[in-house]
Design a protein around this motif. Sequence first.
Motif, PDB file in Angstrom:
ATOM      1  N   ARG A 190       0.827  -1.212   0.000  1.00  0.00           N
ATOM      2  CA  ARG A 190       0.000   0.000   0.000  1.00  0.00           C
ATOM      3  C   ARG A 190       0.863   1.265   0.000  1.00  0.00           C
ATOM      4  NH1 ARG A 190      -4.280  -2.526   3.543  1.00  0.00           N
ATOM      5  NH2 ARG A 190      -6.131  -2.634   2.220  1.00  0.00           N
ATOM      6  N   GLY A 218      -0.507   2.079  -3.224  1.00  0.00           N
ATOM      7  CA  GLY A 218      -1.888   2.292  -2.831  1.00  0.00           C
ATOM      8  C   GLY A 218      -2.635   0.972  -2.797  1.00  0.00           C
ATOM      9  N   GLY A 219      -3.940   1.055  -2.680  1.00  0.00           N
ATOM     10  CA  GLY A 219      -4.743  -0.163  -2.665  1.00  0.00           C
ATOM     11  C   GLY A 219      -5.822  -0.102  -1.610  1.00  0.00           C
ATOM     12  N   SER A 220      -7.010  -0.512  -1.993  1.00  0.00           N
ATOM     13  CA  SER A 220      -8.150  -0.526  -1.078  1.00  0.00           C
ATOM     14  C   SER A 220      -8.559  -1.961  -0.809  1.00  0.00           C
ATOM     15  CB  SER A 220      -9.328   0.243  -1.683  1.00  0.00           C
ATOM     16  OG  SER A 220      -9.698  -0.317  -2.929  1.00  0.00           O
TER      17      SER A 220
END
Length: 368
Positions: A332, A336-338
Amino acid sequence: MRQGSGSGGGESGELGRHHGEYKVPGGKLVIVDLAVVGGVLRDVRVAGDFFLEPDEALEAINGALEGAPADAGARDLAVRIDAALPAGTALFGFSSEAVGIAVRRAVADAAEWTDFDWQIIHAGPQPPALHMALDEVLTSEVAAGRRPPTLRVWEWDRPAVIIGSFQSLRNEVDQRGAERHGVTVVRRISGGGAMFVEPGNTITYSLSVPQSLVQGLSFAESYAYLDDWVLAALGDMGVKAWYKPLNDIATDAGKVAGAAQKRLASGAGAVLHHVTMSYDIDAGKMTEVLRIGKEKLSDKGIASARKRVDPLRRQTGLPRAEVIERMIASFRARYGGSDGVVSDAELARARELAAGKFSSSEWLGRVP
């Protein structure tokens, strides 16, 4: 950010210009901006966080690439660069071939990791056949543009052996040993060797990425490129690891992981890159289940197994859950990343494949 595979992740925004980046595994970032005019490279500008001496060597690199055929390979471009470098030039954290790779990615308008809105999935324990099916389904969805690039961390509900797509079942697995230890045997869609996994002793993850992310990279280069983030994550935990061609991650103490890939050509194309890491290991059980383990390690038996694979539990001193947590946090921080989930439709399709394909004797025994 782009969700799918699009075309032109390398576009700089300036008409006719191309932008490419290549992070050297364990090294520095190389950035190239250029134009292609009449089939040759023009106005080439190389930059990055590397070190280079003397200063004038940078202009020598730019000059060597000026006028080069736009379809030249990375190795051919490296030869041009090497011939133009001043005597005594020192390159730190990169190489002339790394510049060539960055050029190839620029010409191909390759995407970069940060071009995408990544989804990260870490669900509860699931059976081996369903994991095989989820890899195929999620990567197909990425290829079709219906799913963003995805990092999926697996949890196992039972011990398993996963053999490569082209391996012989009877040559790789001792069926009586597998039955004795309650080990489920499955075949994956990617090539490579057999992997022995146990819940709590293994860390497994998959990257399902658009083909555009590895544009301009050879098959071998894509392994190193897709493994680089986890090398950094391990480094943050005090483990100095490196990529060992073709598909291993190693440390001074031994191998810690093995990778495999499968390219899917549907839609815009996608790459499945999955890695199995050893957190702990029961070497005795492994050599009773894997024939390949017995053959490779026959001279020294279990002692040799422990030498060949050195678990992360010993090297990090951290609980398995914390190793995974730190890996995801590192990913992340870089890209990034959800948090995501497998959709109902994806899960239904995966369950269908798990039952109809990956649990079938025809698939498991397709190479007897």
